[in-house]
Design an enzyme around this catalytic site. Sequence first.
Site, short mmCIF file in Angstrom:
data_model
loop_
_atom_site.label_atom_id
_atom_site.label_comp_id
_atom_site.label_asym_id
_atom_site.label_seq_id
_atom_site.Cartn_x
_atom_site.Cartn_y
_atom_site.Cartn_z
N THR A 30 -3.32 -5.95 1.95
CA THR A 30 -4.57 -6.64 1.64
C THR A 30 -4.80 -6.41 0.12
O THR A 30 -4.67 -5.92 -0.73
CB THR A 30 -5.14 -5.27 2.43
OG1 THR A 30 -6.53 -5.25 1.47
CG2 THR A 30 -4.40 -3.97 1.68
N ASP A 31 -6.46 -7.16 -0.57
CA ASP A 31 -6.53 -7.24 -2.18
C ASP A 31 -6.81 -5.44 -1.84
O ASP A 31 -7.30 -5.05 -3.14
CB ASP A 31 -7.70 -7.88 -1.52
CG ASP A 31 -9.51 -6.98 -1.01
OD1 ASP A 31 -9.13 -6.76 0.61
OD2 ASP A 31 -10.02 -7.95 -1.41
N GLU A 32 -7.12 -4.11 -0.30
CA GLU A 32 -7.43 -3.22 -1.73
C GLU A 32 -6.21 -3.33 -2.55
O GLU A 32 -6.89 -1.82 -2.84
CB GLU A 32 -8.05 -2.64 -0.35
CG GLU A 32 -8.99 -3.01 0.65
CD GLU A 32 -9.50 -2.01 1.63
OE1 GLU A 32 -9.55 -0.69 1.74
OE2 GLU A 32 -10.30 -3.01 2.88
N TYR A 90 -5.75 4.31 3.38
CA TYR A 90 -5.11 3.56 3.96
C TYR A 90 -4.49 2.64 2.94
O TYR A 90 -3.59 1.64 3.31
CB TYR A 90 -6.31 2.29 4.44
CG TYR A 90 -6.81 1.03 4.62
CD1 TYR A 90 -5.45 0.51 5.49
CD2 TYR A 90 -7.31 0.45 3.48
CE1 TYR A 90 -5.18 -0.98 5.53
CE2 TYR A 90 -6.48 -1.41 4.37
CZ TYR A 90 -5.88 -1.79 5.28
OH TYR A 90 -6.07 -2.97 4.95
N LYS A 94 -0.16 0.65 2.29
CA LYS A 94 -0.33 -0.24 2.20
C LYS A 94 0.77 -1.13 1.14
O LYS A 94 1.35 -1.39 1.26
CB LYS A 94 -1.82 -1.33 2.51
CG LYS A 94 -2.75 -1.45 3.74
CD LYS A 94 -1.72 -2.01 4.67
CE LYS A 94 -1.36 -3.70 4.86
NZ LYS A 94 -1.03 -4.53 5.78
N1 LIG Z 1 -8.96 -7.33 8.67
C1 LIG Z 1 -9.34 -7.28 7.11
O1 LIG Z 1 -10.09 -7.46 6.72
C2 LIG Z 1 -7.90 -7.41 6.68
C3 LIG Z 1 -8.24 -7.44 5.42
C4 LIG Z 1 -6.83 -7.60 4.51
C5 LIG Z 1 -5.61 -7.11 4.86
N2 LIG Z 1 -5.65 -7.07 6.49
C6 LIG Z 1 -4.41 -6.76 6.74
O2 LIG Z 1 -4.15 -7.64 8.32
C7 LIG Z 1 -3.73 -7.21 8.88
C8 LIG Z 1 -4.14 -7.03 10.68
O3 LIG Z 1 -5.77 -6.69 10.28
P1 LIG Z 1 -6.19 -6.52 10.73
O4 LIG Z 1 -7.70 -6.04 10.92
O5 LIG Z 1 -6.43 -8.15 12.18
O6 LIG Z 1 -5.85 -5.37 12.09
P2 LIG Z 1 -5.72 -5.00 13.85
O7 LIG Z 1 -6.32 -3.29 12.98
O8 LIG Z 1 -6.66 -5.62 14.83
O9 LIG Z 1 -4.94 -5.38 13.70
C9 LIG Z 1 -3.72 -4.22 14.38
C10 LIG Z 1 -3.40 -4.68 15.06
O10 LIG Z 1 -1.56 -4.21 14.76
C11 LIG Z 1 -1.47 -3.51 16.22
N3 LIG Z 1 -0.52 -2.05 15.84
C12 LIG Z 1 -0.51 -0.83 15.08
N4 LIG Z 1 0.14 -0.09 15.16
C13 LIG Z 1 1.34 -0.85 15.92
C14 LIG Z 1 2.89 -0.42 15.43
N5 LIG Z 1 3.01 0.80 15.23
N6 LIG Z 1 3.33 -0.83 16.38
C15 LIG Z 1 3.05 -2.48 16.93
N7 LIG Z 1 2.00 -2.75 16.81
C16 LIG Z 1 0.88 -1.82 16.13
C17 LIG Z 1 -2.40 -3.21 17.51
O11 LIG Z 1 -2.15 -2.86 18.27
C18 LIG Z 1 -3.58 -4.41 16.91
O12 LIG Z 1 -2.76 -5.36 17.61
C19 LIG Z 1 -3.60 -5.55 8.65
O13 LIG Z 1 -2.30 -5.34 7.71
C20 LIG Z 1 -3.74 -5.46 7.92
O14 LIG Z 1 -3.82 -4.44 6.56
C21 LIG Z 1 -6.97 -7.10 7.37
#
Ligand SMILES: NC(=O)c1ccc[n+]([C@@H]2O[C@H](COP(=O)([O-])OP(=O)(O)OC[C@H]3O[C@@H](n4cnc5c(N)ncnc54)[C@H](O)[C@@H]3O)[C@@H](O)[C@H]2O)c1
Length: 317
Positions: free
Chosen positions: A118-120, A140, A144
């Site tokens: 993530t950018d964070e 968080y 990451k």
């Molecule tokens: N949403 C954003 O704006 C954003 C921005 C930058 C990076 N990210 C990164 O992208 C990735 C996905 O983000 P998202 O928004 O889709 O998150 P989300 O919370 O919607 O989805 C996370 C998924 O991971 C699964 N999960 C959680 N813990 C687990 C475990 N221990 N074993 C197996 N599965 C597990 C959950 O059931 C869910 O399906 C993450 O790594 C997040 O840090 C998200």
Amino acid sequence: MRFMILGGAGFIGSAFVRFLNSLGFRPLVFDLFTYSGRIENLLGCNFDLIKGDVKDFNTLHSTISNFKPDIVINFAAESHVDRSIYSPQDFVGTNVLGVINVLEAARRFSFDYVHISTDEVYGDDKCADENSPLSPSSPYSASKAAGDLFVKAYVRTYGIRAVIVRPSNNYGPRQFPEKFIPKAIIRTLLGMHVPVYGDGKAERDWIFVEDTVRIIYDIIKYAEWKGEVYNIPGGQRYSVLDVLKILGEVMGKEMKVRFVSDRPGHDRRYCMVSKLRYNVTPLREGLRRTYEWYLSNKWWWESLIDDRFFREDEPWK
Ligand SMILES: NC(=O)c1ccc[n+]([C@@H]2O[C@H](COP(=O)([O-])OP(=O)(O)OC[C@H]3O[C@@H](n4cnc5c(N)ncnc54)[C@H](O)[C@@H]3O)[C@@H](O)[C@H]2O)c1
């Protein structure tokens, strides 16, 4: 090409599954189905499924051993900053120990690993490129950043093939309503106020989820797999209040803003540049598509609105 998608039932993971389907691939989804991982997110998709936890070494490794993926993409994470302030240990479990389990698998089995970060991790108040130092602010982003450092260490020490991808703030269909844009849409549809942290001037760089998954797929095609980083900024930096203004215009509704106490450690501004070149959906267009999706899919979110992170104004308290 055999794709294995960790966290494929979440917001970005399920969009990636849809994108792979549009290219004719049938991936294996490996997901624990935490609160944000929902089978509904994969409705109409073509995939195989293993319910499993990335923290569970044996299940993860036997699944990889049986499926023999060419590529593993890791979207599995605890993903919400507010929850990390409330419960940091959960974030170390999945976002650090879970990542190490995937990296251990990469040592034993031969696959290319796409690590979604993530950018964070860069922290706020400067414009980061792929070589900028990490300076996380929340539990968080610290978890990451730790995951990213382990990826680098495994590439250097064990020679695994991996890349680190850092998208900015995603929005779009199927995002869990604890996150700002779906929360604002749903609460406005319900006639509720929208809680805004602090002065509402915190700035984020917004990217539509369908752009993110397309760009991740392109990275897979061109990656060197030497632990290199690819930033994915949306290039559209708007404050929370600016987003609400555009969203109100898109929805044709007045947004009832209520300012609440600021999130502890709240980053003021995220800004990234990228070595990649690509086009993205303009924010107004992406917000319109997102709003239309939530409007026509009330069944998807109506059962979720009891969640305390949706109901409460300062959920970390
Ligand atoms: N949403 C954003 O704006 C954003 C921005 C930058 C990076 N990210 C990164 O992208 C990735 C996905 O983000 P998202 O928004 O889709 O998150 P989300 O919370 O919607 O989805 C996370 C998924 O991971 C699964 N999960 C959680 N813990 C687990 C475990 N221990 N074993 C197996 N599965 C597990 C959950 O059931 C869910 O399906 C993450 O790594 C997040 O840090 C998200």
